[in-house]
Design an enzyme around this catalytic site. Structure first.
Site, PDB file in Angstrom:
ATOM      1  N   LYS A  65       0.846  -1.201   0.003  1.00 18.58           N
ATOM      2  CA  LYS A  65      -0.011   0.116  -0.024  1.00 18.58           C
ATOM      3  C   LYS A  65       0.878   1.201  -0.069  1.00 18.58           C
ATOM      4  CE  LYS A  65      -4.462  -1.403   1.132  1.00 18.58           C
ATOM      5  NZ  LYS A  65      -5.755  -1.128   1.882  1.00 18.58           N
TER       6      LYS A  65
ATOM      7  N   ARG B 129      -4.041  -9.920   4.871  1.00 12.37           N
ATOM      8  CA  ARG B 129      -4.296  -9.943   3.596  1.00 12.37           C
ATOM      9  C   ARG B 129      -3.159  -9.562   2.722  1.00 12.37           C
ATOM     10  NH1 ARG B 129      -6.739  -6.325  -0.097  1.00 12.37           N
ATOM     11  NH2 ARG B 129      -8.242  -7.263  -1.348  1.00 12.37           N
TER      12      ARG B 129
END
Length: 277
Positions: A223, A258
């Site tokens: 991210k 995740r």
């Protein structure tokens, strides 16, 4: 009915959820997230050690466009159907904001619905999930993919973690009222969704506070918060940061992590487990 509490019982390390994008325009994989190659990627992630898979047919990266439910169904349901044929024991999650997509996937007994919109986009999603006997992930977010970077949505005062917990608690109330059992809810802090990088890092440091709600699922793989810190504009170059952050999540007893890079994260968790044994 899928019983999340039973599934998580006795787990002594975080479960690794492999990300299977079937969008064609993933923020981290670009065109490599093509629906045509999704089955091969899903099987590879299972072979690399993924405990479960999260399958998504609509990108929710900042600036992404909404696609019609029928198109999203056409991307994810054939994949779910084929996985049920070749890997019938695989635990599957569907990453969607839409009740129509969830209903179509639940026909193939998917175990989890993962709602990045925290029931704000389609409140019927909770009702459909409950009827299908699946668990529900409430992922914190504000605004839409088109507006989430606007300053108004990134204002949490001086307590980003407290605000996230409070807003997830309200979403849980809605889900429970729609029939989802409280012990079938998972909570995701929503890293990168309506949060500036420095807020993401503060939230990560305090991620264990979400446990007051219930079990936690966290996804920070590749991210922008990692790119901001490491000076890595290319998401594919954020593997080391992803592994380090995943180990931190493990230390904070996060139940599910995740990730895109399943093998590398599984290897790191095995080393950690050995050292702690």
């Amino acid at each position: 009915m899928f019983e999340l509490e039973t599934y998580l019982a006795g787990v002594h390390r975080p479960l690794v959820m492999g990300i299977v994008n079937a969008t064609g325009d993933s923020f981290s994989e670009g065109s490599a997230s093509s629906p045509e190659t999704a089955l091969d990627r899903a099987l590879r992630l299972l072979d690399e050690g993924a405990d479960l898979l999260d399958i998504g047919g609509e990108s929710t990266r900042p600036g992404s466009a909404v696609i019609p439910p029928a198109e999203e169904i056409g991307r994810v349901v054939p994949l779910v159907r084929e996985l049920r044929r070749v890997r019938p024991s695989a635990v599957l999650s569907i990453d969607t904001r839409k009740s129509e997509v969830a209903a179509a996937a639940l026909e193939y007994r998917v175990e989890i619905i993962n709602d990045v919109a925290m029931l704000r986009y389609d409140p019927r999603l909770a009702e459909v999930t409950a009827a299908g006997g699946a668990a529900l992930v409430l992922s914190h977010s504000r605004g839409t993919p088109q507006t989430m970077r606007d300053p108004v949505w990134c204002d949490y005062g001086d307590d980003v973690a407290g605000s996230v917990v409070a807003e997830l608690k309200e979403a849980a109330r809605v889900a429970i009222a729609a029939g989802v059992p409280e012990n079938n809810l998972l909570y995701d802090p929503g890293f990168g969704f309506a949060k500036r990088p420095e807020q993401d890092w503060e939230l990560l440091k305090r991620v264990d506070e979400l446990h007051e709600l219930g079990p936690v699922l966290a996804g920070l793989s590749r991210k922008s918060m990692l790119g901001w810190l490491l000076g890595q504009p290319d998401p594919a170059e954020r593997l080391a940061g992803t592994v380090a952050a995943s180990l931190f999540l493990a230390d904070r007893s996060v139940e599910i992590i995740r990730v895109h890079d399943v093998r590398q994260v599984c290897d790191a968790l095995k080393v950690r487990e050995k050292l702690l044994s």
